[in-house]
Design a protein around this motif. Structure first.
Motif, mmCIF file in Angstrom:
data_model
loop_
_atom_site.group_PDB
_atom_site.id
_atom_site.type_symbol
_atom_site.label_atom_id
_atom_site.label_comp_id
_atom_site.label_asym_id
_atom_site.label_seq_id
_atom_site.Cartn_x
_atom_site.Cartn_y
_atom_site.Cartn_z
ATOM 1 N N ILE A 213 0.806 -1.206 0.000
ATOM 2 C CA ILE A 213 0.000 0.000 0.000
ATOM 3 C C ILE A 213 0.854 1.278 0.000
ATOM 4 N N ARG A 214 2.070 1.199 0.530
ATOM 5 C CA ARG A 214 2.930 2.397 0.518
ATOM 6 C C ARG A 214 3.256 2.823 -0.899
ATOM 7 N N SER A 215 3.307 1.831 -1.794
ATOM 8 C CA SER A 215 3.644 2.167 -3.173
ATOM 9 C C SER A 215 2.494 2.909 -3.859
ATOM 10 N N VAL A 216 1.267 2.708 -3.369
ATOM 11 C CA VAL A 216 0.118 3.379 -3.989
ATOM 12 C C VAL A 216 0.142 4.880 -3.687
ATOM 13 N N GLY A 217 0.504 5.218 -2.449
ATOM 14 C CA GLY A 217 0.625 6.625 -2.086
ATOM 15 C C GLY A 217 1.649 7.331 -2.961
ATOM 16 N N LEU A 218 2.740 6.643 -3.205
ATOM 17 C CA LEU A 218 3.808 7.188 -4.049
ATOM 18 C C LEU A 218 3.328 7.335 -5.502
ATOM 19 N N ALA A 219 2.622 6.322 -5.973
ATOM 20 C CA ALA A 219 2.105 6.349 -7.349
ATOM 21 C C ALA A 219 1.145 7.518 -7.526
ATOM 22 N N LYS A 220 0.336 7.750 -6.485
ATOM 23 C CA LYS A 220 -0.624 8.858 -6.556
ATOM 24 C C LYS A 220 0.115 10.200 -6.625
ATOM 25 N N ARG A 221 1.103 10.337 -5.755
ATOM 26 C CA ARG A 221 1.832 11.609 -5.683
ATOM 27 C C ARG A 221 2.504 11.932 -7.018
ATOM 28 N N TYR A 222 3.088 10.924 -7.657
ATOM 29 C CA TYR A 222 3.821 11.172 -8.899
ATOM 30 C C TYR A 222 3.048 10.774 -10.146
ATOM 31 N N LYS A 223 1.735 10.457 -9.947
ATOM 32 C CA LYS A 223 0.861 10.111 -11.080
ATOM 33 C C LYS A 223 1.434 8.993 -11.949
ATOM 34 N N VAL A 224 1.939 7.961 -11.293
ATOM 35 C CA VAL A 224 2.474 6.818 -12.036
ATOM 36 C C VAL A 224 1.339 5.818 -12.274
ATOM 37 N N PRO A 225 0.999 5.524 -13.534
ATOM 38 C CA PRO A 225 -0.010 4.493 -13.772
ATOM 39 C C PRO A 225 0.561 3.126 -13.407
ATOM 40 N N VAL A 226 -0.152 2.409 -12.533
ATOM 41 C CA VAL A 226 0.338 1.109 -12.068
ATOM 42 C C VAL A 226 -0.578 0.003 -12.593
ATOM 43 N N HIS A 227 0.021 -0.999 -13.201
ATOM 44 C CA HIS A 227 -0.743 -2.121 -13.738
ATOM 45 C C HIS A 227 -0.418 -3.372 -12.915
ATOM 46 N N VAL A 228 -1.385 -3.827 -12.119
ATOM 47 C CA VAL A 228 -1.192 -5.031 -11.309
ATOM 48 C C VAL A 228 -1.703 -6.217 -12.104
ATOM 49 N N ARG A 229 -0.853 -7.198 -12.373
ATOM 50 C CA ARG A 229 -1.290 -8.303 -13.238
ATOM 51 C C ARG A 229 -0.559 -9.602 -12.913
ATOM 52 N N SER A 230 -1.020 -10.685 -13.513
ATOM 53 C CA SER A 230 -0.460 -12.000 -13.209
ATOM 54 C C SER A 230 0.758 -12.316 -14.068
ATOM 55 N N THR A 231 1.754 -12.921 -13.437
ATOM 56 C CA THR A 231 2.946 -13.390 -14.145
ATOM 57 C C THR A 231 2.617 -14.594 -15.023
ATOM 58 N N PHE A 232 1.561 -15.301 -14.636
ATOM 59 C CA PHE A 232 1.343 -16.614 -15.236
ATOM 60 C C PHE A 232 0.313 -16.625 -16.360
ATOM 61 N N THR A 233 -0.260 -15.452 -16.683
ATOM 62 C CA THR A 233 -1.157 -15.366 -17.838
ATOM 63 C C THR A 233 -0.816 -14.092 -18.609
ATOM 64 N N GLU A 234 -1.397 -13.974 -19.806
ATOM 65 C CA GLU A 234 -1.200 -12.757 -20.604
ATOM 66 C C GLU A 234 -2.317 -11.744 -20.345
ATOM 67 N N ASN A 235 -3.281 -12.118 -19.509
ATOM 68 C CA ASN A 235 -4.458 -11.263 -19.298
ATOM 69 C C ASN A 235 -4.095 -9.889 -18.740
ATOM 70 N N GLU A 236 -4.890 -8.889 -19.144
ATOM 71 C CA GLU A 236 -4.779 -7.579 -18.528
ATOM 72 C C GLU A 236 -5.182 -7.707 -17.066
ATOM 73 N N GLY A 237 -4.515 -6.966 -16.197
ATOM 74 C CA GLY A 237 -4.872 -6.992 -14.780
ATOM 75 C C GLY A 237 -5.699 -5.775 -14.419
ATOM 76 N N THR A 238 -5.326 -5.118 -13.329
ATOM 77 C CA THR A 238 -6.026 -3.921 -12.867
ATOM 78 C C THR A 238 -5.108 -2.717 -13.021
ATOM 79 N N TRP A 239 -5.619 -1.654 -13.664
ATOM 80 C CA TRP A 239 -4.858 -0.405 -13.752
ATOM 81 C C TRP A 239 -5.238 0.497 -12.589
ATOM 82 N N VAL A 240 -4.243 0.932 -11.834
ATOM 83 C CA VAL A 240 -4.473 1.886 -10.749
ATOM 84 C C VAL A 240 -4.015 3.235 -11.279
ATOM 85 N N VAL A 241 -4.980 4.132 -11.467
ATOM 86 C CA VAL A 241 -4.710 5.369 -12.216
ATOM 87 C C VAL A 241 -5.436 6.562 -11.595
ATOM 88 N N GLU A 242 -5.282 7.725 -12.219
ATOM 89 C CA GLU A 242 -6.012 8.899 -11.759
ATOM 90 C C GLU A 242 -7.505 8.712 -12.014
#
Ligand code: ASP
Ligand code: MG
Length: 413
Positions: A213-242
């Motif tokens: 969760i600490r990384s989310v605060g940082l992502a918010k502050r610097y507006k870094v789009p974060v994509h959380v996804r699985s290593t074991f599939t090619e599927n799109e995961g969840t984008w944490v964004v503005e």
């Protein structure tokens, strides 16, 4: 050409075969013309193993030496990863925190990143290399190795993405993304495609398992789009964004719970200035974190005060409060540990009324008693008896139609 930071957790690099597989995945992204920075955790179980070694040698391990020790887990994975890339015919270079330089405070075992020198990384990228960086570690101004706290590699990745102005930060893990609720409790939990930083922060107890969760605060502050996804599939995961307009149209985006709190009530506290301060000062001096606080006026000059603490602090807090209660002439102190906090979260709540009362109705229908309530702009939380947690989660998930995508607000209330 994009610059992408990809972070792989311990289960994704748990053995040499997995490291080779992950290297292939990174290489295919690199071959599409992207510049790649890879952040790795230690092999799964390795950090725990190292901490165990330390405890076998020193009862309360020295924190500086602890950082020297546990930071080695990541040194193993980054070097092996660079070898795997070379073996596949491409070029890579592994770097530790002090080689980058990732400068931190000197709070050993829970240091914070102060700055990142992106110069060396950029030079290697311009040479066409895949740059592989050890997660979780940094270096103090004096040159001592530090670590960022358990799960800190996510923070390393987001901080690097911010420093490099990367186009995306992808966090690869062993689940498909962030879900509308815990899939172990509710079979109809759905993977969320896009979620705002603020929602993600509020959904901490869901998200913590996939994203530190600490990384989310940082992502918010610097507006870094974060994509959380699985290593074991090619599927799109969840984008944490503005936050955007689409997100607002959904009133509730997730249902979460926390079974890690306990409730404490001080009854018949004299209703006078300074009393709350007298109660909470010793608590905060003892480093005990208080979450919800409710104070009520009763008829007369007495009041009741109820609040929650982390369960592992319950016994300490009770002891302290029994002393305080005697000092301020309160009648009694009571408490319960078998409670749970159930919350609904959604940015759409900002512009809609009635969400809280809908939640109360849903819980009432199930015969669940609400002990405490608290709200923020985008969250409503209720404290209930722990044994009803699963029932409450399923009922709320169903009633707010979270199993369906893009449900219009009208259908959620
Ligand atoms: N290896 C460290 C840990 O297990 C850091 C991380 O994996 O993010 O906590
Ligand atoms: Mg992790």
């Amino acid at each position: 050409m994009a610059l992408i930071v990809q972070k792989f957790g311990g289960t994704s690099v748990g053995n040499t075969d997995k490291i080779k597989a992950v290297a292939q995945r990174v290489l295919s992204c690199h071959k599409q013309g992207n510049q790649m920075v890879v952040v790795l955790s230690a092999m799964s179980g390795e950090t725990d193993r190292l901490i165990g070694l330390a405890r076998a040698v020193q009862q309360m391990p020295d924190l500086r030496e602890m950082d020297m020790l546990v930071s080695t887990g990541e040194q193993v994975t980054v070097s092996l990863f660079a070898m795997a890339v070379k073996e596949a015919g491409s070029d890579a270079v592994s770097l530790l925190g002090d080689q980058v330089t990732i400068q931190t405070t000197n709070m050993h075992t829970k240091a914070r990143i102060k700055s990142i020198d992106s110069g060396r990384i950029k030079r290697h990228l311009d040479d066409g290399k895949i740059v592989v960086i050890a997660g979780f570690q940094g270096v103090t101004e004096e040159g001592d190795i530090t670590t960022l706290g358990r799960g800190g590699s996510d923070t390393t990745a987001v901080a690097l993405a911010a420093a490099l102005k990367a186009d995306a930060c992808e966090i690869f893990t062993d689940v498909e993304g962030v879900f509308t609720t815990d899939p172990n409790i509710c079979a109809r939990a759905r993977k969320i495609d896009r979620i705002s930083y603020d929602e993600m922060l509020e959904l901490a107890s869901l998200g913590a398992k996939v994203l530190d969760i600490r990384s989310v605060g940082l992502a918010k502050r610097y507006k870094v789009p974060v994509h959380v996804r699985s290593t074991f599939t090619e599927n799109e995961g969840t984008w944490v964004v503005e936050e955007d307009k689409n997100m607002e149209s959904m009133l509730v985006s997730g249902v979460t719970y926390n079974k890690n709190e306990a409730r404490i009530t001080i009854s018949k506290v004299p209703d006078q200035p300074g009393v709350a301060a007298k109660i909470f000062l010793p608590i905060s001096d003892a480093g005990i974190v208080v979450d919800m606080i409710i104070q009520n006026t009763r008829a007369g000059s007495m009041t009741d005060l109820t609040f929650t603490v982390i369960r592992s602090d319950y016994d300490r807090a009770m002891k302290l409060l029994e002393q305080v209660a005697a000092e301020i002439n309160a009648e009694s102190v009571s408490g319960a540990q078998d409670i749970a906090k159930v919350s609904i979260v959604g940015v759409g709540m900002r512009n809609h009324s009635g969400i809280a009362s809908t939640m109360f109705q849903i819980l009432a229908r199930e015969g669940i008693n609400i002990m405490m309530i608290s709200t923020s702009e985008i969250k409503v939380s209720c404290i209930i008896e722990e044994k009803y947690t699963e029932l409450a989660i399923r009922a709320l998930h169903e009633a707010f139609a979270l199993d369906k995508e893009n449900v219009p607000a009208e259908e959620q209330v």
